[in-house]
Design a protein around this motif. Structure first.
Motif, PDB file in Angstrom:
ATOM      1  N   SER A 107       0.833  -1.325  -0.052  1.00 29.10           N
ATOM      2  CA  SER A 107       0.086   0.078  -0.036  1.00 29.10           C
ATOM      3  C   SER A 107       0.896   1.197   0.056  1.00 29.10           C
ATOM      4  CB  SER A 107      -0.747   0.171   1.238  1.00 29.10           C
ATOM      5  OG  SER A 107      -0.263   0.038   2.500  1.00 29.10           O
ATOM      6  N   SER A 108       1.950   1.346   0.616  1.00 29.34           N
ATOM      7  CA  SER A 108       3.068   2.448   0.648  1.00 29.34           C
ATOM      8  C   SER A 108       3.507   2.774  -0.750  1.00 29.34           C
ATOM      9  CB  SER A 108       3.912   2.200   1.602  1.00 29.34           C
ATOM     10  OG  SER A 108       5.016   3.072   1.632  1.00 29.34           O
ATOM     11  N   VAL A 109       3.610   1.479  -1.296  1.00 27.94           N
ATOM     12  CA  VAL A 109       4.305   1.840  -2.579  1.00 27.94           C
ATOM     13  C   VAL A 109       3.193   2.517  -3.774  1.00 27.94           C
ATOM     14  CG1 VAL A 109       5.318   0.707  -4.836  1.00 27.94           C
ATOM     15  CG2 VAL A 109       6.084   0.103  -2.624  1.00 27.94           C
ATOM     16  N   TRP A 111      12.543  14.557 -16.661  1.00 29.11           N
ATOM     17  CA  TRP A 111      12.006  13.090 -16.959  1.00 29.11           C
ATOM     18  C   TRP A 111      13.116  11.938 -16.799  1.00 29.11           C
ATOM     19  CZ3 TRP A 111       7.576  11.883 -17.739  1.00 29.11           C
ATOM     20  CH2 TRP A 111       6.600  12.581 -18.308  1.00 29.11           C
ATOM     21  N   LEU A 112      14.367  12.405 -16.718  1.00 22.85           N
ATOM     22  CA  LEU A 112      15.266  11.544 -16.000  1.00 22.85           C
ATOM     23  C   LEU A 112      15.179  10.858 -14.611  1.00 22.85           C
ATOM     24  CD1 LEU A 112      18.199   9.981 -16.219  1.00 22.85           C
ATOM     25  CD2 LEU A 112      19.185  11.891 -15.327  1.00 22.85           C
ATOM     26  N   ALA A 113      14.757  12.039 -13.725  1.00 22.64           N
ATOM     27  CA  ALA A 113      14.356  11.634 -12.528  1.00 22.64           C
ATOM     28  C   ALA A 113      13.234  10.870 -12.344  1.00 22.64           C
ATOM     29  CB  ALA A 113      14.377  12.975 -11.493  1.00 22.64           C
ATOM     30  N   PHE A 114      12.066  11.534 -13.210  1.00 20.25           N
ATOM     31  CA  PHE A 114      10.705  10.889 -13.013  1.00 20.25           C
ATOM     32  C   PHE A 114      10.919   9.443 -13.722  1.00 20.25           C
ATOM     33  CE2 PHE A 114       6.581   9.618 -14.889  1.00 20.25           C
ATOM     34  CZ  PHE A 114       5.641  10.141 -13.775  1.00 20.25           C
ATOM     35  N   ASN A 115      11.546   9.140 -14.601  1.00 17.43           N
ATOM     36  CA  ASN A 115      11.302   7.684 -15.428  1.00 17.43           C
ATOM     37  C   ASN A 115      12.291   6.720 -14.274  1.00 17.43           C
ATOM     38  OD1 ASN A 115      10.146   8.330 -17.678  1.00 17.43           O
ATOM     39  ND2 ASN A 115      11.735   8.996 -18.853  1.00 17.43           N
ATOM     40  N   ILE A 116      13.301   7.302 -13.704  1.00 19.45           N
ATOM     41  CA  ILE A 116      14.113   6.358 -12.762  1.00 19.45           C
ATOM     42  C   ILE A 116      13.154   6.021 -11.695  1.00 19.45           C
ATOM     43  CG2 ILE A 116      15.921   6.298 -11.044  1.00 19.45           C
ATOM     44  CD1 ILE A 116      16.752   5.705 -14.101  1.00 19.45           C
ATOM     45  N   VAL A 117      12.390   6.984 -11.009  1.00 26.63           N
ATOM     46  CA  VAL A 117      11.657   6.606  -9.638  1.00 26.63           C
ATOM     47  C   VAL A 117      10.502   5.888 -10.100  1.00 26.63           C
ATOM     48  CG1 VAL A 117       9.983   7.601  -8.288  1.00 26.63           C
ATOM     49  CG2 VAL A 117      12.163   8.835  -8.444  1.00 26.63           C
ATOM     50  N   PHE A 118       9.810   6.086 -11.411  1.00 20.94           N
ATOM     51  CA  PHE A 118       8.964   5.297 -12.091  1.00 20.94           C
ATOM     52  C   PHE A 118       9.187   3.805 -12.164  1.00 20.94           C
ATOM     53  CE2 PHE A 118       6.365   3.676 -15.651  1.00 20.94           C
ATOM     54  CZ  PHE A 118       5.178   3.699 -15.268  1.00 20.94           C
ATOM     55  N   PHE A 119      10.390   3.468 -12.597  1.00 21.17           N
ATOM     56  CA  PHE A 119      11.045   2.331 -13.006  1.00 21.17           C
ATOM     57  C   PHE A 119      11.332   1.549 -11.507  1.00 21.17           C
ATOM     58  CE2 PHE A 119      14.838  -0.602 -12.309  1.00 21.17           C
ATOM     59  CZ  PHE A 119      14.386  -1.483 -13.455  1.00 21.17           C
ATOM     60  N   GLU A 120      11.444   2.244 -10.496  1.00 22.73           N
ATOM     61  CA  GLU A 120      11.896   1.632  -9.189  1.00 22.73           C
ATOM     62  C   GLU A 120      10.655   1.172  -8.643  1.00 22.73           C
ATOM     63  OE1 GLU A 120      16.075   4.068  -8.165  1.00 22.73           O
ATOM     64  OE2 GLU A 120      14.268   4.726  -7.210  1.00 22.73           O
ATOM     65  N   ILE A 121       9.584   2.075  -8.563  1.00 18.70           N
ATOM     66  CA  ILE A 121       8.183   1.674  -7.863  1.00 18.70           C
ATOM     67  C   ILE A 121       7.349   0.862  -8.743  1.00 18.70           C
ATOM     68  CG2 ILE A 121       8.401   3.658  -6.650  1.00 18.70           C
ATOM     69  CD1 ILE A 121       6.328   4.933  -8.342  1.00 18.70           C
ATOM     70  N   THR A 122       7.850   0.163  -9.929  1.00 22.28           N
ATOM     71  CA  THR A 122       7.077  -0.727 -10.935  1.00 22.28           C
ATOM     72  C   THR A 122       8.007  -1.960 -11.089  1.00 22.28           C
ATOM     73  OG1 THR A 122       7.587   0.511 -12.794  1.00 22.28           O
ATOM     74  CG2 THR A 122       5.707   1.243 -11.859  1.00 22.28           C
ATOM     75  N   ASP A 123       6.895  -2.961 -11.808  1.00 23.69           N
ATOM     76  CA  ASP A 123       7.904  -4.146 -12.251  1.00 23.69           C
ATOM     77  C   ASP A 123       7.189  -4.482 -13.523  1.00 23.69           C
ATOM     78  OD1 ASP A 123       5.444  -5.553 -11.390  1.00 23.69           O
ATOM     79  OD2 ASP A 123       6.370  -5.886  -9.295  1.00 23.69           O
ATOM     80  N   ALA A 124       7.741  -5.594 -13.986  1.00 26.42           N
ATOM     81  CA  ALA A 124       7.087  -6.068 -15.140  1.00 26.42           C
ATOM     82  C   ALA A 124       5.639  -6.247 -15.393  1.00 26.42           C
ATOM     83  CB  ALA A 124       7.935  -7.313 -15.876  1.00 26.42           C
ATOM     84  N   ALA A 125       5.215  -6.814 -14.178  1.00 29.60           N
ATOM     85  CA  ALA A 125       3.827  -7.261 -14.116  1.00 29.60           C
ATOM     86  C   ALA A 125       2.795  -6.008 -14.142  1.00 29.60           C
ATOM     87  CB  ALA A 125       3.493  -8.230 -12.755  1.00 29.60           C
ATOM     88  N   ASN A 126       3.202  -5.050 -13.513  1.00 30.72           N
ATOM     89  CA  ASN A 126       2.355  -3.827 -13.464  1.00 30.72           C
ATOM     90  C   ASN A 126       2.866  -2.430 -14.461  1.00 30.72           C
ATOM     91  OD1 ASN A 126       4.340  -2.396 -12.057  1.00 30.72           O
ATOM     92  ND2 ASN A 126       3.245  -3.193 -10.073  1.00 30.72           N
ATOM     93  N   ARG A 127       3.689  -2.679 -15.290  1.00 32.49           N
ATOM     94  CA  ARG A 127       4.332  -1.519 -15.864  1.00 32.49           C
ATOM     95  C   ARG A 127       3.497  -1.090 -17.138  1.00 32.49           C
ATOM     96  NH1 ARG A 127       9.859  -3.035 -15.897  1.00 32.49           N
ATOM     97  NH2 ARG A 127       9.896  -2.302 -13.736  1.00 32.49           N
ATOM     98  N   ASP A 128       2.992  -1.961 -17.612  1.00 35.20           N
ATOM     99  CA  ASP A 128       1.879  -1.478 -18.904  1.00 35.20           C
ATOM    100  C   ASP A 128       0.719  -0.864 -18.039  1.00 35.20           C
ATOM    101  OD1 ASP A 128       3.070  -2.707 -21.282  1.00 35.20           O
ATOM    102  OD2 ASP A 128       2.733  -4.671 -20.306  1.00 35.20           O
TER     103      ASP A 128
END
Length: 405
Positions: free
Chosen positions: A3-5, A115-132
């Motif tokens: 829930s925190s993520v 966008w560099l910072a945003f995309n890195i944070v976005f990558f860190e809080i998602t995974d392959a299962a929920n990225r789409d």
């Protein structure tokens, strides 16, 4: 996902939504504003070239800060520099066309850092299962802001008749950028990485059998289209209609269609469909550009815009998710996510610069509407090249998706 993520993901989407709203509110009419001071396609092309060079450099140089220090401060600085850019435009007024290179550089710096910072944070809080799923939500927010922002700014510019309307729009964008910066303080500080590897993007491309080779080529093809289309289509709509309100109406309609298509993609799109959907999307994007062969007016541009908005998720979601997935194929690649994000952006930048330089070179010989139309048709077919070079990677990721971080 805990829930925190989930809360952090939702907050990141909210920050991204405000940033996008501020950007489309003023950015939709920025090139029109410059065009009204000097009607020169090459000038706008060089303005975009300056942006792209600055974006690439800010990704590469800013990568050290984002990996080794506080990436949230990089995100906030990107937002702040965006506001500073519009302050400069407000101050310079009609003289802004004399400072195309420094203004383009400042805008590119803001885009790159954010966008560099945003995309890195976005990558860190998602995974392959929920990225789409989350990419679908980002597309949804982009469509929502695309509906509201340009329509509001077009109405304000038309109501306040010209320069005063533009100034009101730019000031409103500044306020929204400020709100996004304040909201970003609710995002938790992310863990720092190891030492930044300056030459890793080039080393990865040199590595035999690296999936980033076709991925980088696919991103270059994407950039070829984006570099010119990012500023030319809106300008063509304004030239055809001669009214800012018509450009706002165009953006509202196309974004509404995009809203529906991204909502559907977020709800039903599955990773296993990436290869087929990207092929369909790239062919449809090319096909809708052909409507301009009939005639270049507001109606044909609207047909092309609606068609593009309808099928763009079919092309963009596989591109986004696949390149993000390549950052997580192993613990080693995940540890180099900043360097790989830089590689991703440098590939896009190279394509955008190539497309822009082709555009400027052709228009230095002829600026007739027929020449511009044919150029749009050629550059608009670039997504097909993305699919051709990426298709095997798309197929590979379908089978390996469960092992991707």
């Amino acid at each position: 996902m805990t829930s925190s993520v989930r809360r952090q993901a939702a907050l990141l989407l909210a920050v991204g939504g405000l940033y996008l709203l501020a950007t489309v509110l003023a950015g939709t009419f920025l090139n029109v504003y410059l065009w009204k001071s000097r009607q020169n396609f090459a000038m706008l092309g060089w303005f975009t070239v300056a942006q792209q060079i600055a974006v690439g450099l800010s990704f590469w140089l800013g990568g050290k800060w984002v990996k080794e220090h506080n990436k949230m401060n990089a995100l906030r600085l990107g937002i702040a520099v965006s506001g500073f850019f519009y302050l400069l435009v407000l101050w310079l007024r009609g003289d802004a066309v004399h400072y195309i290179w420094p203004l383009g550089g400042i805008l590119g710096l803001s885009i790159g850092l954010y966008w560099l910072a945003f995309n890195i944070v976005f990558f860190e809080i998602t995974d392959a299962a929920n990225r789409d799923f989350f990419n679908g939500w980002m597309g949804l927010l982009g469509s929502l802001t695309g509906i509201v922002g340009p329509w509001v700014s077009g109405w304000l510019i038309s109501f306040w008749h010209g320069d005063r309307g533009y100034r009101i729009v730019f000031i409103l964008s500044l306020c929204i950028y400020g709100a996004a910066a304040l909201l970003s303080f609710g995002l938790q500080q992310r863990p720092r990485g190891g030492a930044y590897l300056w030459l890793e993007p080039w080393n990865e491309l040199r590595r035999k059998g690296s999936p980033w080779r076709p991925a980088a080529a696919a991103l270059m093809f994407q950039g070829i289209r984006e570099g010119v289309f990012s500023f030319l289509l809106g300008l063509l709509v304004y030239i055809a209609a001669q009214q800012e309100s018509k450009l706002g109406q165009y953006a509202l309609i196309t974004s509404a269609v995009s809203l529906i298509s991204y909502y559907a993609a977020g709800k039903w799109y599955k990773p296993r469909a990436r290869r087929r959907s990207m092929l369909a999307g790239s062919l449809l994007l090319t096909g809708f550009v052909l409507s301009l062969l009939w005639k270049v007016n507001y109606t044909t541009l609207l047909v092309m815009g609606i068609g593009t908005s309808l099928c763009i998720p079919l092309y963009m979601l596989p591109m986004l998710s696949t390149t993000f997935d390549l950052m997580g194929v192993s613990e080693e690649s995940a540890g180099k996510r900043v360097e790989l994000m830089v590689l991703r952006e440098l590939s896009l930048m190279s394509g955008r610069l190539l497309g822009l330089l082709i555009f400027i070179a052709v228009l230095s010989q002829s600026q007739s509407l027929r020449t511009i139309t044919l150029l749009v048709l050629v550059l608009g077919a670039a997504p097909v090249g993305s699919w051709v070079v990426l298709r095997r990677v798309l197929e590979y990721n379908v089978h390996k998706n469960n092992n991707i971080i």
